[in-house]
Structure formats: structure tokens, C-alpha cells
Design a protein around this motif. Structure first.
Motif, short mmCIF file in Angstrom:
data_model
loop_
_atom_site.label_atom_id
_atom_site.label_comp_id
_atom_site.label_asym_id
_atom_site.label_seq_id
_atom_site.Cartn_x
_atom_site.Cartn_y
_atom_site.Cartn_z
N SER A 159 0.82 -1.21 0.00
CA SER A 159 0.00 0.00 0.00
C SER A 159 0.85 1.26 0.00
CB SER A 159 -0.94 -0.01 1.21
OG SER A 159 -0.20 -0.15 2.42
N LEU A 160 2.09 1.17 -0.46
CA LEU A 160 2.98 2.33 -0.50
C LEU A 160 2.66 3.25 -1.67
CD1 LEU A 160 6.50 0.79 0.30
CD2 LEU A 160 4.88 1.87 1.87
N SER A 161 3.02 4.51 -1.53
CA SER A 161 2.86 5.47 -2.61
C SER A 161 3.91 5.21 -3.69
CB SER A 161 3.01 6.89 -2.09
OG SER A 161 4.35 7.10 -1.63
N VAL A 187 8.52 -11.89 -10.41
CA VAL A 187 7.99 -11.17 -9.25
C VAL A 187 7.20 -9.95 -9.72
CG1 VAL A 187 8.55 -9.88 -7.16
CG2 VAL A 187 9.85 -11.94 -7.74
N THR A 188 6.00 -9.78 -9.19
CA THR A 188 5.16 -8.62 -9.49
C THR A 188 4.70 -8.00 -8.19
OG1 THR A 188 4.32 -9.71 -11.49
CG2 THR A 188 3.10 -7.81 -10.69
N ILE A 189 4.79 -6.68 -8.08
CA ILE A 189 4.25 -6.03 -6.90
C ILE A 189 3.03 -5.21 -7.31
CG2 ILE A 189 6.50 -5.95 -5.79
CD1 ILE A 189 6.49 -2.93 -6.20
N VAL A 190 2.02 -5.20 -6.44
CA VAL A 190 0.74 -4.61 -6.79
C VAL A 190 0.23 -3.75 -5.64
CG1 VAL A 190 -1.64 -5.07 -7.50
CG2 VAL A 190 0.18 -6.66 -8.15
N ASN A 191 -0.22 -2.54 -5.97
CA ASN A 191 -0.95 -1.71 -5.02
C ASN A 191 -2.37 -1.54 -5.55
OD1 ASN A 191 -2.14 0.28 -3.47
ND2 ASN A 191 -0.33 1.57 -3.39
N PRO A 192 -3.32 -2.32 -5.04
CA PRO A 192 -4.68 -2.26 -5.57
C PRO A 192 -5.59 -1.27 -4.84
CG PRO A 192 -4.52 -4.07 -4.03
CD PRO A 192 -3.17 -3.37 -4.02
N SER A 243 -12.31 1.07 3.27
CA SER A 243 -11.06 1.65 3.77
C SER A 243 -10.01 1.58 2.67
CB SER A 243 -10.59 0.86 5.00
OG SER A 243 -9.26 1.21 5.32
N SER A 244 -9.01 2.46 2.77
CA SER A 244 -7.93 2.46 1.78
C SER A 244 -6.84 1.45 2.14
CB SER A 244 -7.32 3.86 1.68
OG SER A 244 -6.82 4.28 2.93
N ALA A 245 -6.97 0.79 3.30
CA ALA A 245 -5.98 -0.22 3.71
C ALA A 245 -6.20 -1.51 2.93
CB ALA A 245 -6.10 -0.49 5.21
N LEU A 246 -5.13 -2.31 2.82
CA LEU A 246 -5.26 -3.61 2.15
C LEU A 246 -6.27 -4.46 2.90
CD1 LEU A 246 -1.54 -4.53 1.37
CD2 LEU A 246 -3.32 -4.00 -0.29
#
Length: 337
Positions: free
Chosen positions: A195-197, A214-219, A231-234
Motif C-alpha cells: 500500500s505504499l505510494s 515477481v510482481t508487486i501490486v498496489n490495488p 477503507s484504503s488499507a489492504l
């Protein structure tokens, strides 16, 4: 003259073929070079891909690497899968009926269940599109989450590993030894949810990561826009939705730890659970926070138990839980996984 003309035509044919082959090889090399030099990017779903990522990569392909414990490569038999969807939770506890503890706070981490129970876990991994854990499980155990103790499915398919890591600790070298963990560089596919910017992501040290797998995702942003009251949290719902839509992953095995398991239970997204109870009791127990009330509140009910050999005093006991609206994937509990 006729013979010389034939020789001349033959020579020109060889020259043409050589020129075409050279052009093709040159074109292929140029394409490969351009693809390799593409900068890192964020797609419309805020998925951070590596410079070498291919969005059409088959997430379920087998790796060319080998593991020392991988017994599946030695077995000629490939198993058939029972089609299952939703979330299957697997947890292991000691025998304390009230505390449901997952480890000893003083002793070093080690397996405490039987080989038969370990085989069951690997069968469940084999039946899953993805195996999901929280970041603390990776930091503590350096787990691979691959299928090793049982024969693989057709084609040697391995489940995708999913890690919930809001702050990308698996890459933080100073405090956590980031970048060293097996699932970042073993050649099998891993998806990491955070959940990082964007600015914070740019500061992460990516050294040693196998970006082909490897894939990183901020959904969080997309999910928030589609669900304004959330909420904006995971959250488990957010992650499961993204896995289904973006990666076509429809059966997720949640393998721990206790905090992650409880999050999924409290979100009422678990369809079934396999709980393993070992015939030991921890001296300094790490209490999971999960109990019969938590299971019941999640809509799960105990539908049966089983032991390794029928000797309840010395064997692990396996509990099968399922939500009331569904049945177990097979008629006999022991037949799945």
C-alpha cells in the motif's frame, strides 16, 4: 552454358536464404534488446512491473530451477485436480483446546506436525491457484510455498505465491535482510501486495530480485474508487478481487500466519478450512486469536475430523470446516485435497 546457369541460380538462392536468415536474426535480436530495456512502469491498475516483465506470462508455468526437497520431479505420476473455487484456510495448532496456539514464543521456529499432515498441506497447495501468506511468515521462515512432497499436476504446475506486505518489508535490507528470500529469486511466480505510494516505491532497493517472476501490486486506489465506502488499507476482499480479475486466480489457499488467517476469517471470505492439531502443547504459546467462536462468526462449521492412523493420542487430528451454503469438494472428506 546450361550447367553454368544452374550453378549461378543455385548460388543466388543460397545468397538470398542467407540474407533472409540474417535479417530475421537481426530483427529478433533488436526486438529482444528493446523489450529488455523497457523502463519500469505502472499500469492502469497500479501494478508495478519489472523491466523484464511480460504481462502475458503464464503465472502457472513450471520453473527450470530445482529444489533439493522437490520430490515431485522424481515421480512419473501427474495427478488430476478437483476444480475448487474460493478460499481454503489451512492452519496448524497445538493440542490446547482453548488457546489454539501456533508456535512456542521461546523455541526457534520448527515444524511440529506429522509427515502425513505435511503431505496433506502439499496436496492442498497443488490444488490451489495461489498460496497466500502474510509478510511475517516470509520474514520468519523464508518459505517457498511450492509443491514438493507430492506428485505435481499436469505440466508440473506450481501455485502462484501471494504475500501481503503493506510496507514491502521483504525488500528492506537494513532491518529485514530484504531481497534474500527464496520466493523472490527461485524462478517461480510471486505477487506481493502493498500500500505504499509511488514515491515510496521508487526508494525501495530491488537488488537481487528475479523480476521475470515477481510482481508487486498496489490495488488500494482502484478498489477505493470502485468501493467508496471501503477503507484504503489492504483487505482480503480487495486482494481476492484483484487476484481474480487481473490474474485469473480463483482458488486461494491461505496458509498463515495467524494474523492474516484471522483477517480472512473476520472478512467472511473463507469457504472452507483445514485445521491440523498436533499432540503437543507449547510451553510458551503464541496464541493465534482464533477459536471456535471466530470460526462460527465466519460462517464456518465443523463437518468432520480425521487422524493419521486412527491413534488419536499420538497422531495429528485434522478438522474439516465448511460454510453452511457449500459442501466439501468431494463426497469423502479424506479424498480432498
Amino acid at each position: 552454358m546450361h550447367y553454368s546457369l544452374i550453378r549461378w541460380k543455385t548460388f543466388m538462392t543460397i545468397v538470398s536464404i542467407t540474407a533472409i536468415t540474417t535479417t530475421f536474426v537481426s530483427s529478433f535480436s533488436t526486438t529482444a534488446t528493446v523489450r529488455k530495456s523497457n523502463p519500469t512502469r505502472w499500469n492502469q491498475h497500479l501494478t508495478f512491473l519489472s523491466p523484464h516483465s511480460n504481462t502475458n506470462t503464464n503465472l502457472f508455468s513450471s520453473s527450470s530451477g530445482e529444489e533439493e526437497e522437490d520430490v515431485s520431479n522424481n515421480s512419473p505420476t501427474e495427478e488430476e485436480s478437483v476444480k475448487v473455487k474460493g478460499v481454503t484456510l489451512k492452519m496448524a495448532f497445538d493440542s490446547n483446546p482453548t488457546q489454539w496456539s501456533v508456535s512456542d514464543l521461546v523455541a526457534p521456529p520448527e515444524r511440529f506436525t506429522s509427515p502425513t499432515s505435511l503431505d496433506l498441506v502439499h496436496r492442498l497447495r497443488r490444488e490451489s491457484d495461489a498460496v497466500l501468506v502474510g509478510v511475517n511468515t516470509v520474514l520468519r521462515d523464508d518459505c517457498t510455498l511450492t509443491v514438493r512432497r507430492v506428485p505435481p499436476l499436469e505440466g508440473g504446475k506450481q501455485p502462484v505465491r501471494v504475500v501481503i506486505d503493506p510496507h514491502l518489508k521483504v525488500f528492506t535490507r537494513e532491518k529485514y535482510g530484504g531481497g534474500k528470500f527464496s520466493l523472490l529469486k527461485d524462478g517461480y511466480h510471486t505477487i506481493i501486495y502493498h500500500s505504499l505510494s509511488r514515491e515510496r516505491v521508487k526508494q525501495v532497493d530491488w537488488q537481487g530480485v528475479d523480476w521475470n517472476h515477481v510482481t508487486i501490486v498496489n490495488p488500494t486506489h482502484e478498489y477505493k474508487s470502485n468501493n467508496p465506502s471501503s477503507s484504503s488499507a489492504l483487505s482480503p476482499n480487495m486482494i481476492l478481487e484483484n487476484l481474480s480479475i487481473e490474474f485469473d486466480i480463483n482458488h486461494v489457499m491461505v496458509e498463515g500466519g495467524p494474523y492474516t488467517a484471522k483477517q480472512f476469517l473476520q472478512s467472511s471470505v473463507v469457504n472452507r478450512a483445514i485445521l491440523i492439531r498436533a499432540p503437543i502443547e507449547f510451553v510458551h504459546p503464541e496464541v493465534s486469536g482464533i477459536d471456535a467462536d471466530v470460526m462460527s462468526d465466519a460462517g464456518l462449521k465443523l463437518i468432520g475430523t480425521n487422524s493419521d492412523t486412527g491413534d488419536d493420542e499420538n497422531d495429528d487430528t485434522v478438522e474439516y470446516w465448511c460454510i453452511e451454503e457449500e459442501e466439501w469438494p468431494t463426497d469423502e472428506l479424506n479424498d480432498w485435497p
